[in-house]
Design a protein around this motif. Structure first.
Motif, PDB file in Angstrom:
ATOM      1  N   ASN A  36       0.838  -1.205   0.000  1.00  0.00           N
ATOM      2  CA  ASN A  36       0.000   0.000   0.000  1.00  0.00           C
ATOM      3  C   ASN A  36       0.866   1.246   0.000  1.00  0.00           C
ATOM      4  N   GLY A  37       0.513   2.182  -0.841  1.00  0.00           N
ATOM      5  CA  GLY A  37       1.236   3.448  -0.869  1.00  0.00           C
ATOM      6  C   GLY A  37       2.557   3.383  -1.598  1.00  0.00           C
ATOM      7  N   ALA A  38       2.843   2.275  -2.289  1.00  0.00           N
ATOM      8  CA  ALA A  38       4.125   2.137  -2.977  1.00  0.00           C
ATOM      9  C   ALA A  38       4.220   3.047  -4.201  1.00  0.00           C
ATOM     10  N   LYS A  40       1.833   2.495  -7.044  1.00  0.00           N
ATOM     11  CA  LYS A  40       1.286   1.772  -8.199  1.00  0.00           C
ATOM     12  C   LYS A  40       0.208   2.593  -8.913  1.00  0.00           C
ATOM     13  N   THR A  41      -0.774   3.034  -8.147  1.00  0.00           N
ATOM     14  CA  THR A  41      -1.877   3.785  -8.756  1.00  0.00           C
ATOM     15  C   THR A  41      -1.352   5.053  -9.420  1.00  0.00           C
ATOM     16  N   THR A  42      -0.444   5.724  -8.736  1.00  0.00           N
ATOM     17  CA  THR A  42       0.100   6.961  -9.295  1.00  0.00           C
ATOM     18  C   THR A  42       0.806   6.699 -10.628  1.00  0.00           C
ATOM     19  N   THR A  43       1.552   5.600 -10.681  1.00  0.00           N
ATOM     20  CA  THR A  43       2.224   5.248 -11.934  1.00  0.00           C
ATOM     21  C   THR A  43       1.215   5.018 -13.055  1.00  0.00           C
TER      22      THR A  43
HETATM   23  N1  ATP Z   1      -3.530  13.129  -5.128  1.00  0.00           N
HETATM   24  C1  ATP Z   1      -2.569  12.889  -4.202  1.00  0.00           C
HETATM   25  N2  ATP Z   1      -2.149  13.885  -3.412  1.00  0.00           N
HETATM   26  C2  ATP Z   1      -1.205  13.676  -2.482  1.00  0.00           C
HETATM   27  N3  ATP Z   1      -0.607  12.510  -2.257  1.00  0.00           N
HETATM   28  C3  ATP Z   1      -0.982  11.459  -3.009  1.00  0.00           C
HETATM   29  C4  ATP Z   1      -1.983  11.593  -4.016  1.00  0.00           C
HETATM   30  N4  ATP Z   1      -2.147  10.380  -4.599  1.00  0.00           N
HETATM   31  C5  ATP Z   1      -1.274   9.537  -3.979  1.00  0.00           C
HETATM   32  N5  ATP Z   1      -0.567  10.171  -3.028  1.00  0.00           N
HETATM   33  C6  ATP Z   1       0.478   9.582  -2.171  1.00  0.00           C
HETATM   34  O1  ATP Z   1       1.425   8.968  -3.013  1.00  0.00           O
HETATM   35  C7  ATP Z   1       1.851   7.730  -2.481  1.00  0.00           C
HETATM   36  C8  ATP Z   1       1.605   6.630  -3.488  1.00  0.00           C
HETATM   37  O2  ATP Z   1       0.218   6.413  -3.594  1.00  0.00           O
HETATM   38  P1  ATP Z   1      -0.426   5.375  -4.597  1.00  0.00           P
HETATM   39  O3  ATP Z   1      -1.885   5.534  -4.497  1.00  0.00           O
HETATM   40  O4  ATP Z   1       0.184   5.543  -5.922  1.00  0.00           O
HETATM   41  O5  ATP Z   1       0.005   3.981  -3.984  1.00  0.00           O
HETATM   42  P2  ATP Z   1      -0.488   2.522  -4.341  1.00  0.00           P
HETATM   43  O6  ATP Z   1       0.731   1.733  -4.586  1.00  0.00           O
HETATM   44  O7  ATP Z   1      -1.498   2.570  -5.393  1.00  0.00           O
HETATM   45  O8  ATP Z   1      -1.121   2.061  -2.984  1.00  0.00           O
HETATM   46  P3  ATP Z   1      -2.444   1.211  -2.687  1.00  0.00           P
HETATM   47  O9  ATP Z   1      -2.019  -0.194  -2.623  1.00  0.00           O
HETATM   48  O10 ATP Z   1      -2.837   1.741  -1.331  1.00  0.00           O
HETATM   49  O11 ATP Z   1      -3.429   1.532  -3.736  1.00  0.00           O
HETATM   50  C9  ATP Z   1       1.123   7.541  -1.175  1.00  0.00           C
HETATM   51  O12 ATP Z   1       1.959   7.967  -0.139  1.00  0.00           O
HETATM   52  C10 ATP Z   1      -0.063   8.467  -1.289  1.00  0.00           C
HETATM   53  O13 ATP Z   1      -0.429   8.960  -0.034  1.00  0.00           O
END
Ligand code: ATP
Ligand code: MG
Lengths: 241, 406
Positions: A36-38, A40-43
């Motif tokens: 979680n928070g790695a 992935k979604t942002t990428t």
């Molecule tokens: N719109 C945003 N504004 C500020 N911080 C963000 C935003 N979106 C993501 N983050 C931060 O960026 C980091 C990566 O988030 P991300 O959602 O990409 O992780 P993830 O790998 O998809 O995690 P998960 O398994 O929880 O979905 C996290 O610390 C999150 O808090």
């Protein structure tokens, strides 16, 4: 073909994705594995041009996410986990048609392909019913059909099985493999080891925004001497810390 | 930005919302039935009050003058032929009787009334009633008039006996004449309230649509898939913007239709004094009409822009609804502040102030004394506000930290 080059995204002080580079071949499933928070979604959001990279870029086919976002969007299909994201007050056919129209498909093509997908997914009985009135399973199939109405060359899946029961999960896996069989280039994010092991040709392990290693499961096993992906993952995480 | 994409989004959103019961109720149904129901209830209430005032006026005699002669005097002479006035018996003290509602009036008549009449002296009649009681206050005039008419008949009788014409009582006669009422219909209540109601309705009409179209999409997680389709953000935004504008205008049209029905239900409501609707001769020059319609549409667009911006900014449906209800105040403050303002009191500067400019333009056109310069100022300033609000919501719609808040 899909290629990321030093893709980076910061939200204020948080570097959510930090210089990620990898490439995915046509017809290949690339798994992005991370906690979680790695990041992935942002990428994946950057690949889908929903977010602009802070630095670096990515090419999807011949299009660049920064320079040609519209063409990039026209050539991808997405399925993001959790809700199916259908419009409840539209019928399944209308939901599919909307996405076809938005992706610049001619009306006749939409019709033809909707019929084809409806038959392939067995949706004939409810294709003209409102999405809000359907069961979860029906909705899921409708969401599959909608994501590939415009026959995209690249598919992005963000934790597509999160919150699903076993049956539904298997459906999703079948769909992903079907996309692969059609020669689509696929990026799949997940934090479930089994899923990644089962589906992916190659895996990138992402930790705190950084891609810490990339390889096939065999390669990763050989390199880290571990048995399960889980062990490899834990070892890698320790190395980074 | 692509017009075709905009159109696709607009068409889908309009269809989607047309299937949403909540949107239909608040953008179409309520504006449609609000006036007929309001006017109908008001006319029912008025009619009942009217009947109560006009009919069944109960009059009792104070114990001191409750004699057969007085009773006969009132019944067969003073109140003769007045069906609505009825003499009743009371068993308690007069004040008590009025409080209990046994009689609306208690009369005291001088015991020597016959002698007074015969000797041409005034007969003292005192009326006891509760002037805080709407019905008593309303019908005191009827009783008063009955007694005065009886007095008048005595006067005529006496003058006739003396062989004098009753004209002697009227040294001067006044005839009133009012100038013809062309275009100016300033005293019509509806014309004063219309700009206020319309402005508020425009501000309210787009709210369900705006809430649904961004905050709603976010909440139902349909927004991310939409953002990954080919159209750019601005095409999506403008498609949605047109939809919100459409719905706020739909509510204005529905409101007008409703108002027309309401007027048919109760024409008297049109004017302050409850008589003569007189809208028949009301007319507005075509040019001014077009201008005022454009100004109204522009106001709808200003609100649509603000509403979409707020909906975009909100994290959830609930949050959007809360913020958007505050927006109604933006319309209500200038609307109420100018509610009773007459068209001739409008100042040029009002035609440049947002929201107020539309109210002023409507008032002026309805009032009849039309200045095209002022209308053009209102239109021009409205267009500027449309652009400002659009730019504002477009900027917000591009902001990643606003779109992807959670
Ligand atoms: N719109 C945003 N504004 C500020 N911080 C963000 C935003 N979106 C993501 N983050 C931060 O960026 C980091 C990566 O988030 P991300 O959602 O990409 O992780 P993830 O790998 O998809 O995690 P998960 O398994 O929880 O979905 C996290 O610390 C999150 O808090
Ligand atoms: Mg995620």
């Amino acid at each position: 073909m899909l290629k990321l080059e030093g893709l980076t995204k910061s939200f204020g002080d948080i570097v959510a994705v930090d210089g990620v580079s990898f490439s995915v071949q046509e017809g290949e499933i690339f798994g992005l594995l991370g906690e979680n928070g790695a990041g992935k979604t942002t990428t994946l959001r950057m690949l889908a041009t929903m977010l602009k990279p802070t630095s670096g870029t990515a090419k999807l086919g011949k299009y660049d996410v920064v320079a040609d976002p519209e063409q990039v969007r026209g050539s991808i299909g997405i399925l993001f986990g959790g809700e199916t994201g259908l419009y409840d007050r539209l019928t399944v056919a209308e939901n599919i048609r909307y996405f076809g129209e938005l992706n610049d498909m001619p009306s006749a093509d939409i019709k033809r392909r909707t019929d084809q997908l409806s038959a392939a997914f067995g949706m004939q009985d409810y294709i003209h019913r409102r999405a809000g009135k359907l069961s979860k399973g029906m909705k899921q199939k409708a969401a599959f059909a909608r994501s590939i109405i415009h026959d995209p060359g690249i598919m992005l899946f963000d934790e597509p099985t999160s919150g699903l029961d076993v049956g539904a999960m298997r459906e999703v896996h079948a769909f992903i493999l079907q996309c692969k069989a059609e020669g689509k280039t696929i990026v799949l994010s997940s934090h479930i080891m089994n899923e990644v092991e089962k589906l992916c040709d190659r895996i990138g392990i992402i930790h705190q925004g950084r891609l810490v290693d990339v390889g096939s499961i065999g390669e990763l096993r050989a390199k880290y001497g571990g048995d399960s992906l889980e062990e490899i993952f834990v070892k890698l995480a320790e190395v980074v810390r | 930005m692509s017009l075709r994409h905009m159109w696709i989004v607009f068409r889908k959103e309009a269809r989607d919302l047309a299937r949403d019961r909540r949107t239909l109720v608040s953008s179409l149904l309520i504006p449609l039935i609000m006036y007929p129901v309001l006017f109908g209830l008001m006319s029912m209430g008025m009619d009942k009050l009217d009947r109560d005032i006009q009919q069944n006026i109960t009059v009792a005699l104070a114990p001191s003058s409750d004699t057969g002669e007085v009773r006969d005097f009132l019944q067969n002479r003073v109140f003769l032929g007045r069906e609505s006035i009825r003499l009743v018996e009371i068993n308690v003290d007069p004040v008590e009787a009025i409080k209990k509602g046994e009689a609306r009036f208690v009369l005291e008549v001088a015991a020597d009334f016959e002698e007074k009449i015969a000797t041409h002296q005034p007969v003292a009649i005192s009326i006891l009633y509760d002037d805080s009681d709407t019905m008593a206050a309303g019908s005191v005039g009827i009783v008063n008039q009955a007694i005065a008419a009886y007095g008048q008949s005595l006067v005529v009788e006496r003058l006739n006996e003396l062989g004098i014409s009753t004209d002697i009582l009227q040294p001067v006669r006044i005839d009133y004449a009012s100038i013809p009422d062309d275009q100016k219909s300033g005293n019509h209540m509806i014309l004063m309230m219309l700009p206020m109601m319309m402005t508020i309705m425009i501000a309210v009409g787009g709210i369900p649509a705006a809430t649904d179209l961004v905050a709603g999409e976010k909440e139902r997680s349909t927004f991310e898939p939409l953002l990954t389709t080919k159209p750019g953000r601005m095409s999506l935004l403008f498609g949605k913007y047109l939809t919100v504008t459409l719905f706020s205008l739909v509510s204005v049209v529905a409101q007008f239709a409703g108002m027309t029905m309401g007027i048919l239900v109760n024409p008297g409501y049109l004017s302050m004094n409850g008589s003569s609707p007189g809208l028949g001769g009301f007319s507005v020059p075509l040019g001014a009409l077009v201008l005022v319609i454009l100004i109204t549409v522009a106001l709808g667009m200003v609100f649509a822009g603000l509403q979409l911006a707020i909906s975009t900014y909100s994290r959830s449906f609930k949050e959007a609804q809360t913020y958007l209800s505050f927006l109604i105040f933006v319309a209500m403050i200038p609307a109420y502040a100018t509610m009773m303002m007459q068209p001739q009191d409008l100042q040029a500067v009002m035609f440049a102030v947002p929201v107020l400019n539309a109210i002023a333009a409507l008032k002026m056109v309805l009032g009849g004394a039309i200045s095209n310069t002022n209308l053009l100022i209102a239109l021009f300033s409205s267009m500027i506000y449309v652009i400002i609000t659009l730019v504002f919501s477009a900027r917000l719609f591009r902001r990643e930290n606003v779109l992807f808040r959670s």
